[in-house]
Design an enzyme around this catalytic site. Structure first.
Site, PDB file in Angstrom:
ATOM      1  N   GLY A  64      10.870 -14.725 -10.452  1.00  0.00           N
ATOM      2  CA  GLY A  64      11.694 -13.546 -10.733  1.00  0.00           C
ATOM      3  C   GLY A  64      12.171 -12.880  -9.447  1.00  0.00           C
ATOM      4  N   SER A  77       9.975 -22.913 -20.170  1.00  0.00           N
ATOM      5  CA  SER A  77       9.129 -23.842 -19.406  1.00  0.00           C
ATOM      6  C   SER A  77       9.327 -25.235 -19.971  1.00  0.00           C
ATOM      7  CB  SER A  77       7.655 -23.455 -19.554  1.00  0.00           C
ATOM      8  OG  SER A  77       6.819 -24.500 -19.084  1.00  0.00           O
ATOM      9  N   TYR A 134       0.808 -20.836 -24.975  1.00  0.00           N
ATOM     10  CA  TYR A 134       1.959 -20.835 -24.048  1.00  0.00           C
ATOM     11  C   TYR A 134       3.036 -21.786 -24.562  1.00  0.00           C
ATOM     12  CZ  TYR A 134       4.374 -21.228 -19.494  1.00  0.00           C
ATOM     13  OH  TYR A 134       5.297 -21.214 -18.481  1.00  0.00           O
TER      14      TYR A 134
HETATM   15  P1  NDP Z   1       4.142 -14.969 -11.484  1.00  0.00           P
HETATM   16  O1  NDP Z   1       2.786 -14.882 -12.108  1.00  0.00           O
HETATM   17  O2  NDP Z   1       4.261 -15.365 -10.052  1.00  0.00           O
HETATM   18  O3  NDP Z   1       4.915 -13.590 -11.721  1.00  0.00           O
HETATM   19  C1  NDP Z   1       4.990 -13.024 -12.984  1.00  0.00           C
HETATM   20  C2  NDP Z   1       5.810 -11.766 -12.931  1.00  0.00           C
HETATM   21  O4  NDP Z   1       5.845 -11.200 -14.245  1.00  0.00           O
HETATM   22  C3  NDP Z   1       5.219 -10.708 -12.024  1.00  0.00           C
HETATM   23  O5  NDP Z   1       6.256  -9.925 -11.489  1.00  0.00           O
HETATM   24  C4  NDP Z   1       4.366  -9.870 -12.993  1.00  0.00           C
HETATM   25  O6  NDP Z   1       4.146  -8.598 -12.439  1.00  0.00           O
HETATM   26  C5  NDP Z   1       5.280  -9.889 -14.222  1.00  0.00           C
HETATM   27  N1  NDP Z   1       4.596  -9.685 -15.510  1.00  0.00           N
HETATM   28  C6  NDP Z   1       3.580 -10.396 -16.026  1.00  0.00           C
HETATM   29  N2  NDP Z   1       3.222  -9.883 -17.218  1.00  0.00           N
HETATM   30  C7  NDP Z   1       4.039  -8.833 -17.454  1.00  0.00           C
HETATM   31  C8  NDP Z   1       4.162  -7.879 -18.493  1.00  0.00           C
HETATM   32  N3  NDP Z   1       3.345  -7.876 -19.560  1.00  0.00           N
HETATM   33  N4  NDP Z   1       5.122  -6.936 -18.407  1.00  0.00           N
HETATM   34  C9  NDP Z   1       5.936  -6.898 -17.326  1.00  0.00           C
HETATM   35  N5  NDP Z   1       5.881  -7.762 -16.311  1.00  0.00           N
HETATM   36  C10 NDP Z   1       4.930  -8.710 -16.369  1.00  0.00           C
HETATM   37  O7  NDP Z   1       4.975 -15.958 -12.420  1.00  0.00           O
HETATM   38  P2  NDP Z   1       5.975 -17.146 -12.051  1.00  0.00           P
HETATM   39  O8  NDP Z   1       7.005 -16.715 -11.098  1.00  0.00           O
HETATM   40  O9  NDP Z   1       5.150 -18.359 -11.792  1.00  0.00           O
HETATM   41  O10 NDP Z   1       6.622 -17.392 -13.496  1.00  0.00           O
HETATM   42  C11 NDP Z   1       7.716 -16.639 -13.967  1.00  0.00           C
HETATM   43  C12 NDP Z   1       8.132 -17.229 -15.304  1.00  0.00           C
HETATM   44  O11 NDP Z   1       8.413 -18.614 -15.130  1.00  0.00           O
HETATM   45  C13 NDP Z   1       7.056 -17.151 -16.377  1.00  0.00           C
HETATM   46  O12 NDP Z   1       7.638 -16.805 -17.599  1.00  0.00           O
HETATM   47  C14 NDP Z   1       6.472 -18.550 -16.415  1.00  0.00           C
HETATM   48  O13 NDP Z   1       5.980 -18.863 -17.694  1.00  0.00           O
HETATM   49  C15 NDP Z   1       7.698 -19.381 -16.073  1.00  0.00           C
HETATM   50  N6  NDP Z   1       7.370 -20.688 -15.502  1.00  0.00           N
HETATM   51  C16 NDP Z   1       6.701 -20.788 -14.300  1.00  0.00           C
HETATM   52  C17 NDP Z   1       6.420 -22.023 -13.770  1.00  0.00           C
HETATM   53  C18 NDP Z   1       5.711 -22.193 -12.458  1.00  0.00           C
HETATM   54  O14 NDP Z   1       5.341 -23.338 -12.122  1.00  0.00           O
HETATM   55  N7  NDP Z   1       5.473 -21.166 -11.683  1.00  0.00           N
HETATM   56  C19 NDP Z   1       6.806 -23.258 -14.478  1.00  0.00           C
HETATM   57  C20 NDP Z   1       7.498 -23.032 -15.723  1.00  0.00           C
HETATM   58  C21 NDP Z   1       7.766 -21.791 -16.193  1.00  0.00           C
HETATM   59  P3  NDP Z   1       2.923  -7.633 -12.914  1.00  0.00           P
HETATM   60  O15 NDP Z   1       1.683  -8.492 -12.936  1.00  0.00           O
HETATM   61  O16 NDP Z   1       2.885  -6.546 -11.912  1.00  0.00           O
HETATM   62  O17 NDP Z   1       3.303  -7.151 -14.274  1.00  0.00           O
END
Ligand code: NDP
Length: 260
Positions: free
Chosen positions: A20, A143, A156
């Site tokens: 993000g 994903s 998930y």
């Molecule tokens: P990260 O764990 O690095 O970051 C997640 C982000 O989402 C953080 O900014 C976190 O901030 C925020 N977040 C989590 N829960 C909530 C909530 N309930 N409300 C608001 N914000 C929230 O994730 P990634 O960058 O790895 O993944 C991002 C997306 O990509 C996800 O949806 C994941 O499923 C998807 N994805 C990731 C892959 C990977 O390999 N990394 C592969 C495939 C898909 P905070 O904790 O402060 O709320």
């Protein structure tokens, strides 16, 4: 190549770290204003300030839990106060770890709220703002697991599959409003969270080998993507350069997907 995103307002959920954050930076680099959201107040504000200073764009942080109706309403209000959203990146999400036999209803409900209802509620709130602009782009970050499940995260897999179908259905509903809606299914993306988990599992000396093992098992390119590699695809898909793309799902997975 000018992607024509200057002055657009982009709302990016989960925009404080990982994919993000990279998407927010990519859009800011194109001159878009960004509104990043996450639960952690300090980090979301700090990253918004950094993005604004780095790219010379308007950048705002909103602390909100998108798994709740109140959190989504807060984001919709903040976007309205900034003149209304043009772009929505539904990105906030996280992996799970359970068996179907053992996971309780509360866990299923939480992930449904986080991965699906957040997208529903934000569409309900932000699509009217896009209609006023007569322009919109929405991307759902699902994903590869939405279609190629990993055994240890049934919740998930299931909620990300639902998000993909929601995206398709929303695309049909707003196709006449100049609002394009698509899904991106990433494979392995090297975020700080992956590194933290690998260090916990394999230690400071062994974490890189552990991550390589994960990539080797996936196959294809046998490596993780950087968040920036993925973000480039998001930014393109938001732009008018992708003007004929709606209702689709794009895999950005280095060849991990084992079907056509
Ligand atoms: P990260 O764990 O690095 O970051 C997640 C982000 O989402 C953080 O900014 C976190 O901030 C925020 N977040 C989590 N829960 C909530 C909530 N309930 N409300 C608001 N914000 C929230 O994730 P990634 O960058 O790895 O993944 C991002 C997306 O990509 C996800 O949806 C994941 O499923 C998807 N994805 C990731 C892959 C990977 O390999 N990394 C592969 C495939 C898909 P905070 O904790 O402060 O709320």
């Amino acid at each position: 190549m000018d992607l024509g995103l200057k002055g657009k307002l982009a709302v990016i959920t989960g925009g404080s770290v990982g994919i993000g954050l990279a998407v927010a930076e990519g859009l800011a680099a194109e001159g878009a204003s960004v509104l990043i959201t996450a639960r952690g107040q300090e980090r979301v504000h700090a990253e918004a300030a950094r993005i604004g200073a780095t790219w010379g764009v308007e950048a705002h942080g909103v602390a909100a839990d998108v798994a709740t109706a109140q959190g989504c309403a807060k984001i919709v209000t903040a976007a309205a106060q900034l003149g209304g959203a043009h772009i929505l990146i539904n990105n906030a999400g996280t992996g799970s770890n359970e068996t179907i036999a053992e996971a309780d209803d509360a866990k299923w409900q939480y992930y449904w709220d986080l991965h699906v209802m957040a997208a529903v509620r934000l569409a309900r709130g932000l699509v009217p703002q896009m209609k006023i602009h007569n322009w919109g782009a929405i991307i759902h970050n699902a994903s590869i697991c939405a279609v190629q499940p990993l055994w240890y995260e049934p919740i998930y897999n299931t909620t990300k599959a639902a998000l993909m179908m929601f995206s398709k259905t929303l695309a049909n509903e707003v196709v006449g409003d100049n609002i394009r809606v698509n899904t991106i299914n990433p494979g392995l993306v090297l975020t700080p969270d992956w590194i933290k988990t690998a260090k916990q599992l394999a230690g400071e000396d062994g974490y890189e080998a552990h991550l390589q093992g994960v990539a080797d098992e996936a196959g294809g390119m046998k490596r993780f993507a950087t968040p920036e590699e993925l973000a480039n695809f998001f930014v393109f898909l938001c732009s008018d350069r992708a003007s004929y793309s709606t209702g689709s799902t794009y895999f950005v997975d280095g060849g991990w997907l084992r079907t056509v």
